[in-house]
Design a protein around this motif. Structure first.
Motif, PDB file in Angstrom:
ATOM      1  N   ALA A  41      -8.298   8.937   2.794  1.00  0.00           N
ATOM      2  CA  ALA A  41      -9.416   8.196   3.379  1.00  0.00           C
ATOM      3  C   ALA A  41     -10.326   7.598   2.317  1.00  0.00           C
ATOM      4  O   ALA A  41     -10.963   6.575   2.556  1.00  0.00           O
ATOM      5  N   ASN A  42     -10.395   8.217   1.148  1.00  0.00           N
ATOM      6  CA  ASN A  42     -11.237   7.668   0.082  1.00  0.00           C
ATOM      7  C   ASN A  42     -10.557   6.535  -0.670  1.00  0.00           C
ATOM      8  O   ASN A  42     -11.223   5.699  -1.262  1.00  0.00           O
ATOM      9  N   GLN A  43      -9.229   6.515  -0.662  1.00  0.00           N
ATOM     10  CA  GLN A  43      -8.512   5.480  -1.401  1.00  0.00           C
ATOM     11  C   GLN A  43      -8.284   4.227  -0.559  1.00  0.00           C
ATOM     12  O   GLN A  43      -8.231   3.126  -1.087  1.00  0.00           O
ATOM     13  N   VAL A  81      -2.934  11.892   9.686  1.00  0.00           N
ATOM     14  CA  VAL A  81      -2.527  12.578   8.455  1.00  0.00           C
ATOM     15  C   VAL A  81      -3.027  11.810   7.229  1.00  0.00           C
ATOM     16  O   VAL A  81      -3.440  12.407   6.237  1.00  0.00           O
ATOM     17  N   GLU A  82      -3.021  10.491   7.278  1.00  0.00           N
ATOM     18  CA  GLU A  82      -3.572   9.707   6.165  1.00  0.00           C
ATOM     19  C   GLU A  82      -5.077   9.953   6.023  1.00  0.00           C
ATOM     20  O   GLU A  82      -5.597   9.952   4.909  1.00  0.00           O
ATOM     21  N   THR A  83      -5.748  10.149   7.145  1.00  0.00           N
ATOM     22  CA  THR A  83      -7.200  10.335   7.121  1.00  0.00           C
ATOM     23  C   THR A  83      -7.585  11.728   6.644  1.00  0.00           C
ATOM     24  O   THR A  83      -8.442  11.879   5.777  1.00  0.00           O
ATOM     25  N   ARG A 120      -5.125   1.957   6.187  1.00  0.00           N
ATOM     26  CA  ARG A 120      -4.359   3.102   6.692  1.00  0.00           C
ATOM     27  C   ARG A 120      -3.549   2.724   7.923  1.00  0.00           C
ATOM     28  O   ARG A 120      -2.431   3.199   8.109  1.00  0.00           O
ATOM     29  N   TRP A 121      -4.098   1.841   8.756  1.00  0.00           N
ATOM     30  CA  TRP A 121      -3.326   1.376   9.922  1.00  0.00           C
ATOM     31  C   TRP A 121      -2.135   0.525   9.476  1.00  0.00           C
ATOM     32  O   TRP A 121      -1.060   0.591  10.075  1.00  0.00           O
ATOM     33  N   LEU A 122      -2.329  -0.277   8.446  1.00  0.00           N
ATOM     34  CA  LEU A 122      -1.205  -1.072   7.930  1.00  0.00           C
ATOM     35  C   LEU A 122      -0.090  -0.168   7.402  1.00  0.00           C
ATOM     36  O   LEU A 122       1.096  -0.426   7.645  1.00  0.00           O
ATOM     37  N   VAL A 123      -0.448   0.893   6.700  1.00  0.00           N
ATOM     38  CA  VAL A 123       0.552   1.830   6.193  1.00  0.00           C
ATOM     39  C   VAL A 123       1.237   2.539   7.362  1.00  0.00           C
ATOM     40  O   VAL A 123       2.460   2.729   7.343  1.00  0.00           O
ATOM     41  N   LEU A 159       0.828  -1.204   0.000  1.00  0.00           N
ATOM     42  CA  LEU A 159       0.000   0.000   0.000  1.00  0.00           C
ATOM     43  C   LEU A 159       0.865   1.259   0.000  1.00  0.00           C
ATOM     44  O   LEU A 159       0.549   2.249  -0.667  1.00  0.00           O
ATOM     45  N   PHE A 160       1.972   1.228   0.751  1.00  0.00           N
ATOM     46  CA  PHE A 160       2.897   2.363   0.782  1.00  0.00           C
ATOM     47  C   PHE A 160       3.461   2.618  -0.617  1.00  0.00           C
ATOM     48  O   PHE A 160       3.570   3.764  -1.056  1.00  0.00           O
TER      49      PHE A 160
END
Length: 182
Positions: free
Chosen positions: A161-163, A149-151, A169-172, A105-106
């Motif tokens: 958040a849409n992607q 920040v991702e959210t 997001r937690w995994l990233v 994902l990163f």
């Protein structure tokens, strides 16, 4: 005799059916929109008299939540960022933390700006499309601040958040902390 009754019945039925027709007043239509459709001009506003406030039919119901939406209890403010940085912890346990999926994902969403090592030297930074992308090792970041920040996004970085789902997001965020530790 039977044929006389049949002829009389057919004639009576024809007279009854034809007597209901009048050119000035057509017959009742059960579904008039099927016969005479109401056309609408493309991209034109809806008529104001259809809705009370002009847009009522286009607004979601009060208190409704989009399907698949997970509410985030931290506000999109500097104070919310500080609270998330201090208090927000990952809900992933040791079995859910998949660094391969986090890395994947990163590489899809983050590597073009942040670089493969998280040093802020991705392809877009090298080509000077974005400037000032931080190095993870130079910043005080926590898993809560990364997720925040991702959210919501921060500065030039937009929201992801849409992607990505909250789990992704937690995994990233977990993978970013591993990059910082290297």
């Amino acid at each position: 005799m039977k044929s006389l009754y049949k002829i009389t019945l057919v004639l009576g039925l024809m007279i009854t059916v034809s007597s209901c027709f009048h050119n000035d007043k057509p017959n009742y239509q059960y579904f008039p929109n099927m016969y005479e459709s109401v056309s609408g001009e493309t991209y034109s506003p809806a008529p104001v008299d259809v809705f009370k406030n002009g847009k009522e039919g286009q607004l979601p119901a009060v208190g409704s939540i989009n399907r698949g939406f997970e509410p985030f209890e931290y506000e999109n403010t500097p104070e919310g960022y500080a609270l998330a940085k201090a208090n927000l912890k990952s809900p992933l346990d040791s079995l859910d933390r998949n660094s391969d999926k986090g890395k994947e994902l990163f590489e899809i969403y983050c590597i073009s700006c942040h670089g493969a090592a998280g040093d802020g030297k991705g392809k877009l930074v090298e080509r000077e499309k974005f400037l000032g992308v931080p190095n993870y090792k130079d910043r005080e970041i926590t898993e809560g601040s990364i997720f925040y920040v991702e959210t919501y996004g921060l500065n030039a970085m937009g929201s992801h958040a849409n992607q990505m789902s909250a789990h992704e997001r937690w995994l990233v965020a977990d993978y970013v902390l591993k990059l910082k530790a290297q």
